[in-house]
Each structure stands twice: as structure tokens, then as C-alpha cells.
Scaffold this motif. Sequence first.
Motif, PDB file in Angstrom:
ATOM      1  N   ALA A 154      10.820  -2.008   2.960  1.00 29.17           N
ATOM      2  CA  ALA A 154      10.346  -1.065   3.984  1.00 29.17           C
ATOM      3  C   ALA A 154      10.861  -1.422   5.364  1.00 29.17           C
ATOM      4  CB  ALA A 154       8.813  -1.027   3.993  1.00 29.17           C
ATOM      5  N   GLY A 155      11.262  -2.681   5.556  1.00 28.47           N
ATOM      6  CA  GLY A 155      11.555  -3.130   6.909  1.00 28.47           C
ATOM      7  C   GLY A 155      13.018  -3.235   7.277  1.00 28.47           C
ATOM      8  N   GLY A 192       5.367   8.099  10.553  1.00 23.82           N
ATOM      9  CA  GLY A 192       4.449   8.771   9.657  1.00 23.82           C
ATOM     10  C   GLY A 192       3.164   9.155  10.351  1.00 23.82           C
ATOM     11  N   ALA A 200       7.805   9.427  13.832  1.00 26.43           N
ATOM     12  CA  ALA A 200       8.807   8.623  13.119  1.00 26.43           C
ATOM     13  C   ALA A 200       8.155   7.608  12.182  1.00 26.43           C
ATOM     14  CB  ALA A 200       9.713   7.905  14.110  1.00 26.43           C
ATOM     15  N   ARG A 257      -3.897  -2.196   2.341  1.00 26.12           N
ATOM     16  CA  ARG A 257      -3.409  -2.053   3.706  1.00 26.12           C
ATOM     17  C   ARG A 257      -4.153  -3.001   4.656  1.00 26.12           C
ATOM     18  NH1 ARG A 257      -0.728   1.629   7.026  1.00 26.12           N
ATOM     19  NH2 ARG A 257      -1.678   1.943   9.061  1.00 26.12           N
ATOM     20  N   PRO A 299       0.790  -1.235   0.000  1.00 23.11           N
ATOM     21  CA  PRO A 299       0.000   0.000   0.000  1.00 23.11           C
ATOM     22  C   PRO A 299       0.822   1.286   0.000  1.00 23.11           C
ATOM     23  CG  PRO A 299       0.206  -0.842   2.228  1.00 23.11           C
ATOM     24  CD  PRO A 299       0.968  -1.798   1.351  1.00 23.11           C
ATOM     25  N   ILE A 300       2.174   1.172   0.052  1.00 23.67           N
ATOM     26  CA  ILE A 300       2.940   2.404   0.301  1.00 23.67           C
ATOM     27  C   ILE A 300       2.845   3.358  -0.880  1.00 23.67           C
ATOM     28  CG2 ILE A 300       5.278   1.746  -0.501  1.00 23.67           C
ATOM     29  CD1 ILE A 300       6.261   2.837   2.280  1.00 23.67           C
ATOM     30  N   MET A 336       9.888  10.500   3.608  1.00 24.06           N
ATOM     31  CA  MET A 336       9.169   9.977   2.444  1.00 24.06           C
ATOM     32  C   MET A 336       8.917  11.097   1.438  1.00 24.06           C
ATOM     33  SD  MET A 336       8.414   6.826   2.186  1.00 24.06           S
ATOM     34  CE  MET A 336       9.302   5.616   3.120  1.00 24.06           C
ATOM     35  N   CYS A 353       3.209   3.647   9.296  1.00 22.85           N
ATOM     36  CA  CYS A 353       4.002   2.441   9.082  1.00 22.85           C
ATOM     37  C   CYS A 353       3.258   1.187   9.521  1.00 22.85           C
ATOM     38  CB  CYS A 353       5.316   2.550   9.843  1.00 22.85           C
ATOM     39  SG  CYS A 353       6.322   1.061   9.684  1.00 22.85           S
ATOM     40  N   THR A 390      15.316   0.627   7.274  1.00 22.16           N
ATOM     41  CA  THR A 390      14.698   1.498   8.269  1.00 22.16           C
ATOM     42  C   THR A 390      15.027   1.050   9.694  1.00 22.16           C
ATOM     43  OG1 THR A 390      12.784   0.075   8.023  1.00 22.16           O
ATOM     44  CG2 THR A 390      12.744   2.137   6.811  1.00 22.16           C
ATOM     45  N   ARG A 394       6.188  12.759  -1.682  1.00 26.52           N
ATOM     46  CA  ARG A 394       4.880  12.806  -2.315  1.00 26.52           C
ATOM     47  C   ARG A 394       5.040  13.578  -3.619  1.00 26.52           C
ATOM     48  NH1 ARG A 394       4.065   9.826   1.348  1.00 26.52           N
ATOM     49  NH2 ARG A 394       2.457   9.899   2.942  1.00 26.52           N
ATOM     50  N   HIS A 417      -1.008   6.272   5.808  1.00 24.67           N
ATOM     51  CA  HIS A 417       0.153   5.435   5.492  1.00 24.67           C
ATOM     52  C   HIS A 417       1.006   5.111   6.734  1.00 24.67           C
ATOM     53  CE1 HIS A 417      -0.222   5.406   1.106  1.00 24.67           C
ATOM     54  NE2 HIS A 417      -0.587   6.671   1.191  1.00 24.67           N
ATOM     55  N   HIS A 435      -5.806   2.061  -1.650  1.00 26.52           N
ATOM     56  CA  HIS A 435      -4.881   1.942  -0.525  1.00 26.52           C
ATOM     57  C   HIS A 435      -5.475   1.157   0.645  1.00 26.52           C
ATOM     58  CE1 HIS A 435      -3.386   3.352   3.412  1.00 26.52           C
ATOM     59  NE2 HIS A 435      -2.220   3.091   2.862  1.00 26.52           N
TER      60      HIS A 435
HETATM   61  C1  HEM Z   1      12.181   1.912  12.732  1.00 26.39           C
HETATM   62  C2  HEM Z   1      11.771   1.314  11.630  1.00 26.39           C
HETATM   63  C3  HEM Z   1      10.771   1.873  10.671  1.00 26.39           C
HETATM   64  C4  HEM Z   1      10.450   3.190  10.434  1.00 26.39           C
HETATM   65  C5  HEM Z   1      11.017   4.453  11.081  1.00 26.39           C
HETATM   66  C6  HEM Z   1       9.412   3.186   9.420  1.00 26.39           C
HETATM   67  C7  HEM Z   1       8.818   4.336   8.920  1.00 26.39           C
HETATM   68  C8  HEM Z   1       7.766   4.352   8.033  1.00 26.39           C
HETATM   69  C9  HEM Z   1       7.095   5.540   7.588  1.00 26.39           C
HETATM   70  C10 HEM Z   1       7.455   6.966   7.993  1.00 26.39           C
HETATM   71  C11 HEM Z   1       6.096   5.154   6.763  1.00 26.39           C
HETATM   72  C12 HEM Z   1       5.073   6.078   6.084  1.00 26.39           C
HETATM   73  C13 HEM Z   1       5.318   6.215   4.625  1.00 26.39           C
HETATM   74  C14 HEM Z   1       4.532   7.352   3.981  1.00 26.39           C
HETATM   75  O1  HEM Z   1       3.832   8.123   4.642  1.00 26.39           O
HETATM   76  O2  HEM Z   1       4.668   7.469   2.755  1.00 26.39           O
HETATM   77  C15 HEM Z   1       6.143   3.708   6.658  1.00 26.39           C
HETATM   78  C16 HEM Z   1       5.283   2.933   5.898  1.00 26.39           C
HETATM   79  C17 HEM Z   1       5.344   1.551   5.829  1.00 26.39           C
HETATM   80  N1  HEM Z   1       6.211   0.732   6.522  1.00 26.39           N
HETATM   81 FE1  HEM Z   1       7.629   1.294   7.849  1.00 26.39          FE
HETATM   82  N2  HEM Z   1       9.140   1.900   9.058  1.00 26.39           N
HETATM   83  C18 HEM Z   1       9.930   1.062   9.809  1.00 26.39           C
HETATM   84  C19 HEM Z   1       9.952  -0.325   9.773  1.00 26.39           C
HETATM   85  C20 HEM Z   1       9.089  -1.109   9.046  1.00 26.39           C
HETATM   86  C21 HEM Z   1       9.034  -2.556   9.082  1.00 26.39           C
HETATM   87  C22 HEM Z   1       9.866  -3.452   9.994  1.00 26.39           C
HETATM   88  C23 HEM Z   1       8.084  -2.944   8.175  1.00 26.39           C
HETATM   89  C24 HEM Z   1       7.592  -4.307   7.793  1.00 26.39           C
HETATM   90  C25 HEM Z   1       8.249  -5.392   7.789  1.00 26.39           C
HETATM   91  C26 HEM Z   1       7.541  -1.739   7.583  1.00 26.39           C
HETATM   92  C27 HEM Z   1       6.548  -1.727   6.632  1.00 26.39           C
HETATM   93  C28 HEM Z   1       5.918  -0.580   6.169  1.00 26.39           C
HETATM   94  C29 HEM Z   1       4.821  -0.610   5.210  1.00 26.39           C
HETATM   95  C30 HEM Z   1       4.190  -1.834   4.594  1.00 26.39           C
HETATM   96  C31 HEM Z   1       4.454   0.741   5.008  1.00 26.39           C
HETATM   97  C32 HEM Z   1       3.355   1.256   4.093  1.00 26.39           C
HETATM   98  C33 HEM Z   1       2.079   1.464   4.854  1.00 26.39           C
HETATM   99  C34 HEM Z   1       1.001   2.129   4.020  1.00 26.39           C
HETATM  100  O3  HEM Z   1       1.302   2.770   3.007  1.00 26.39           O
HETATM  101  O4  HEM Z   1      -0.185   1.979   4.373  1.00 26.39           O
HETATM  102  N3  HEM Z   1       8.172  -0.646   8.126  1.00 26.39           N
HETATM  103  N4  HEM Z   1       7.161   3.252   7.460  1.00 26.39           N
END
Ligand code: HEM
Lengths: 402, 64
Positions: free
Chosen positions: A242-243, A345, A343, A104, A92-93, A291, A351, A246, A293, A349, A100
Amino acid sequence: MDTKPPVKDFATDWDHTDPQWVADPYPIWEELRGRCPVAHTDRYGGGWFPATHAGVSTIAKDTENFTSRTVILGNGRPGDDALPAPIGVAPPITSDPPFHAIARRLLLPAFAPGPINALEPQIRALCQRLLDQLGDHEIVNGGAEYAQYIPPGVIKHMLGFPEDDEDLFREFAHIIVEGVDHPEEQRIEEFAPIEEYFIKQIEDHRENPRDDLTTYLLNVDIAGQKLADEHIFGTMVLTLVAGIDTTWSAIGASLWHLASHPEDLERLVNEPDLMPVAIEEFLRFYAPVTMARLVKHDMEYLGCPMKQDDWILLGFPAANRDPEVFEDADKFIIDRAENRHVAFGLGIHRCAGSNLARLELRVAIEEFIKRYPRFELADPEAVTWAQGQIRGPRNLPIRILD
Amino acid sequence: MRVSIDTEICQGQGRCFSIAPSIFDFDELGNGVVIGDGTLSDETLSLARLAQSNCPEHAIFIEE
Ligand code: HEM
């Protein structure tokens, strides 16, 4: 070689890959907040950078005027090459409403606190194994030998891939992380062995279902339809993209902080109950993820003449340092009680992996300081920080004391 | 005194049920939910306020 001209003024010519921004962006953001809350650049084909919490928050929540179809800033205006909304390449990102919500909804149950908290023993065992491998060396690399291996190890376990494929999987993780800004064609080529391996795993799970994320994705359906293998593959890759970078960055930055602030390390060792609030302060202060846009149409917004397809660099880390929202915003306060950091978001979206990321960060730090209650930076000058939209220390030599 | 979560605003940031697990829980998607009818006592009010002041989405409301 990169021959970009140096930035003259970040208010009118910002560049998040400029060496000064990469080394220490915080003073730049502070100055921008005072001068022109939304900075502009003609680089990258034109873009805007809101430096305040209010600006970041307004744009993150506004899916009418901004699209997520590209969330990594590219070298020019995306124009006609941009990916189609609302689905995008990595749902969904990269998806916009209404699709979305569907993409999601499908992921959230697998990343909700229930299933994620159950992973704690495995994550702890993984961290202990990595620490065992570091042994009693005087100098250990907290980034390249520890933090880096935790997220891929956890995701591999979640996906239910064979334990013996550890090295292979690490190699894939490298390809994915390092290929983020490679040209599309090169990326497809680099991804071929990953796709082949993942498809094999999907087939194996189809024949031998078990209790893991791959089987979950095989069984889940959208409006009565099972997911296509490409969608399953895409989702698996997204959890890696994403995982990994980060969470690795968040763990590394936290270790960097403790290595350079002995008073905070001592408190955390002596007061383990502080861990949950400390984790949130690590996430606020060293938020690793920025991120992007795209502007959907020409408009006057936050006082700026925005044009269709202008970039927005959405600096969650900058929002986290805004003194309008955080008292002593530029101070790391390990027991900060009120901490509305962003942190992960804001808005739709948020995280999807935040529960997992927090758990990994907490367990990684707990195990590290249990094994090494006293440590310091072995060579502060040698620490390198990743440039681009994910910020964290890569080379992190740490001297173990006592 | 009562606490509630606006489910339209909540995005599952997960702060409330970590800070105040006696007042908040999570649903199958990981979004926050109030346990019971959300009635607060003098003792639980400050905990609810702490959770409220940590919600990045401003989704928690307290009626006093
Ligand atoms: C400290 C670690 C992490 C940080 C700081 C972080 C941060 C973020 C942020 C800021 C977004 C928002 C993106 C946006 O607004 O465009 C995001 C989305 C996302 N993150 Fe993380 N992330 C982390 C770890 C992870 C992990 C471990 C996973 C999965 C294994 C993950 C999966 C995702 C997914 C699938 C989205 C999209 C969600 C959506 O669009 O609905 N992230 N992350």
C-alpha cells in the motif's frame, strides 16, 4: 500479448487498462460525467465506474451494499474464489465491518502524526543521500533513480530492518509491486524469499525488542491476544504493497508537473511557505490511487441495475476533477486554498498511511528543488505512466538546468 | 461562536490540524480534536472556516 479489443465507448465498455485511459484519462472522465455519471462495462465479468465525486463518495461510504474483500480489479467475476469477508487477505484494506475497525485500530497509533512526524530527519537524510548519488549528471531519472527508492527506504527504517540489507529490501519491494496482478500461485512462489526474510526479522525483534514498527506489532494485542506471526507478516507486506507504488507515483507525478510547468517550479522555489497547499494540489490533481469494491447483492443503485459481484472501480482521481466540487477542477492551482480532495479515499478505509505519505511527498519535493532549483523534462515523449489502479510516471528523464 | 468535530464522521484525514494547529490537534489514533472548548474569536473564525472547507469528510461544524 494483450489482445483486448479497443474500447468503442467508455460509457458502455470502459477499460482502465485501455491505452487511451492509461495515457490521459481526464478527458474520458469529463465526458462520462456529462453523459452517464455511472459508466458500465461487460469486461472483467461486469463492472461500474462512477465518474462523479457524489457517486464515488456515496459508494466509498456504503459498506452495507459494497464489500472491500477484493480491492484490485481481476480478470473475471470473483465468484466463489473471492476472499472471505469480513477479514480478507490483507486487513484492514480488504476487511469489512465489524472486523475492519479492529484491524485498523491496531495500525493507527503507529501511523498517527506524532510517531510519523518524528521520522522527518531520517526521510530528509535519505532523500539527500539519493540526490548525492545522482551527482552532477545533466539528466537524472526522477522516477527510477529517486522517487522509487524513497518509500521502501522509509518503510525499511520504520520496520527496523538492518541498514545493510538496503539492496535486498529494494529487490523485495520490486517483487511486491510488480507481482500485484500475478496469479496467486506465482505470487506465493515469488513471495517465499520475502516471507523467509521477514520471519527472520520478526524472530530477531522478538529476541531483541527495539523502538520500531515490528516491535510494536509484536507487542500489540487484540482482545488480550498477541498477533500471530502470519498476521504480523501480512501487515508488514501491506505497508509495502500500500505504501510503495502509491507514494512513488505521487512523488513522480509532482516532479513531472514541476518539470513541465516552470512557473510553478519557480513559485515553489521562491515561496517555500506554499509547500503545504501545493502538496494538497499535487495530491488532488495527480491522485494516484483507484480502488475497487464488489457489489454485495442485486440492487438498483444510483439508477443502475447492479448485480451481486459486479465490480465497482472507485475512481478517487476522477472525483478530484469534478467541477461540482472543485472550482476550475481541470486547472492545477498551486495555491488553491479550498481543497477537499479525496486522494486518500473517504470513509472508514481512509488511507492509514496518509500522514506518512504526505511527509514523504513534502520532504522529497523540498529536497529535490533545493538541490535542483531549475529543471525540465529531458524527453517528454519518453515518460511512461503506469497502467492499472496506481497511476504515476515510471520513466521520468529530467534535465537539470544551470 | 464555536467549532466542533463530529467524531462519528471524522476519519483522520488530518487536514484541520495541519491548517489550523491553534484550533485543532490530533488524538492517539490521528483523528482530529478541537483544542479547549472550541470557542472562536473574530480572528480565529476565518481560520476555522478554512479548515472546515478543506475537510473531505465534512466533519467540522461551526455554530455562529
Ligand atoms: C500518496 C500516497 C498514498 C495514496 C494516494 C494512498 C491512497 C490510499 C487510498 C485511496 C486508500 C483507500 C482504499 C479503499 O478505500 O479501499 C488507502 C488505504 C490504505 N493505505 Fe494508502 N495511500 C498512500 C500511501 C500509503 C502509505 C505510505 C501507507 C503505509 C505505509 C499506506 C497504507 C494504507 C493502508 C494500510 C490502507 C488501508 C486502510 C483501511 O482499509 O482502513 N498508504 N490508501
